[in-house]
Enzyme design. Structure first.
Site: not given
Ligand SMILES: NC(=O)c1ccc[n+]([C@@H]2O[C@H](COP(=O)([O-])OP(=O)(O)OC[C@H]3O[C@@H](n4cnc5c(N)ncnc54)[C@H](OP(=O)(O)O)[C@@H]3O)[C@@H](O)[C@H]2O)c1
Length: 264
Positions: A136, A149
């Site tokens: 991130s 985080y």
């Molecule tokens: N969205 C942002 O603004 C942003 C910015 C920078 C970086 N990121 C990073 O991008 C990545 C994906 O985020 P996103 O925005 O796509 O989030 P999201 O929409 O909340 O999706 C998260 C995914 O991870 C899964 N997950 C969460 N905990 C898990 C676990 N313990 N084991 C297996 N699967 C798990 C969730 O499914 P389940 O809940 O069913 O497990 C879901 O499929 C993360 O690493 C996040 O930190 C996001």
């Protein structure tokens, strides 16, 4: 224009494939011809995706081992790991429980490192592979109420850099993709929303579209070397300048003001 890697015959494992960045990455990899294995804690949310959907909580050592064993047994190889599963918790450190701290570190740090460790032998034996860690922009700017985080994402960056140096001589490429805010469920979930609670509009956060992050992940697979990709390049890439003392001091002031507002 995005040049497309050819992924026919390749096996791609995407963690956190049920929503957001992981879900669209899994779909794109299928479009590019890969056999895709997706995992999440709630596997039912992947039932509409054309992937081999498996339940796995990446914070569990037993789940991680059985996921990788199962993929290698059933598909014979793992060419690409997209280490994407991650959570946020929007709380000041003083407001967090021990369980909050443990789940952030177990998911974002231990889970990510151990997934890489588990897939590496197969990649090193074959002398090829890509590990794409989803970090991130928060790795470069630590701000309340996401202090813990942000620290987990700095950890991801440090791990990526070291593993890149360990593995690149043996043709395994290790990348990080560092997005700024992305329009997914991540922010609402960090603030306590449960998936399927309320309307999709309420659940989706603010930021760039998921497809921009997926484009950056796809670009990693075209590179003969590991890369760190900020999304969008401007202004998120500029966050790397936060090492400069004056920028750091300005962030200290901003962070202190944010923390006192959140405490009030
Ligand atoms: N969205 C942002 O603004 C942003 C910015 C920078 C970086 N990121 C990073 O991008 C990545 C994906 O985020 P996103 O925005 O796509 O989030 P999201 O929409 O909340 O999706 C998260 C995914 O991870 C899964 N997950 C969460 N905990 C898990 C676990 N313990 N084991 C297996 N699967 C798990 C969730 O499914 P389940 O809940 O069913 O497990 C879901 O499929 C993360 O690493 C996040 O930190 C996001």
């Amino acid at each position: 224009m995005l040049i497309k890697p050819k992924l026919e015959g390749q096996v791609v494992l995407v963690t956190g494939a049920s929503a957001g960045i992981g879900r669209d990455t899994a779909s794109r990899m299928v479009e590019l011809g890969a056999t895709v294995v997706g995992c999440a804690r709630d596997a039912a949310r992947m039932s509409d995706l054309p992937v081999d959907a498996r339940r796995c909580d990446v914070s569990s050592a037993a789940d991680r081992a059985s996921l990788v064993d199962g993929v290698l047994r059933d598909h014979g190889r793992i060419d690409v790991l997209v280490n994407n599963a991650g959570i946020g918790i929007a709380k000041l450190v003083e407001q967090m429980t021990t369980a909050d701290v443990e789940s952030l570190i177990a998911t974002n740090c231990t889970g990510l490192v151990d997934m890489a460790r588990l897939v590496l032998p197969n990649m090193l034996d074959r002398g090829s592979g890509h590990i794409v860690n989803i970090s991130s922009g928060a790795a470069w700017i630590s701000m309340p109420p996401f202090t813990v985080y942000c620290a987990t994402k700095s950890f991801v960056d440090a791990f990526t850099e070291g593993l890149r140096r360990e593995a690149s001589g043996r043709h395994v490429r290790v990348h990080s993709v560092n997005p700024g805010p992305v329009k997914t469920e991540w922010l609402p979930r960090s603030m306590g929303f449960v998936p399927d609670e309320g309307s999709a509009e309420q659940r989706d956060g603010h930021g760039v579209s998921v497809s921009r992050v997926v484009d950056a992940i796809v670009r990693c697979l075209l590179r003969p070397y590991g890369r760190t990709a900020s999304v969008p390049r401007f202004p998120i890439g500029l966050a790397r300048a936060t090492e400069l003392p004056l920028v750091r001091q300005a962030l200290d002031v901003g962070g202190r003001m944010a923390a006192s507002r959140l405490r009030a």
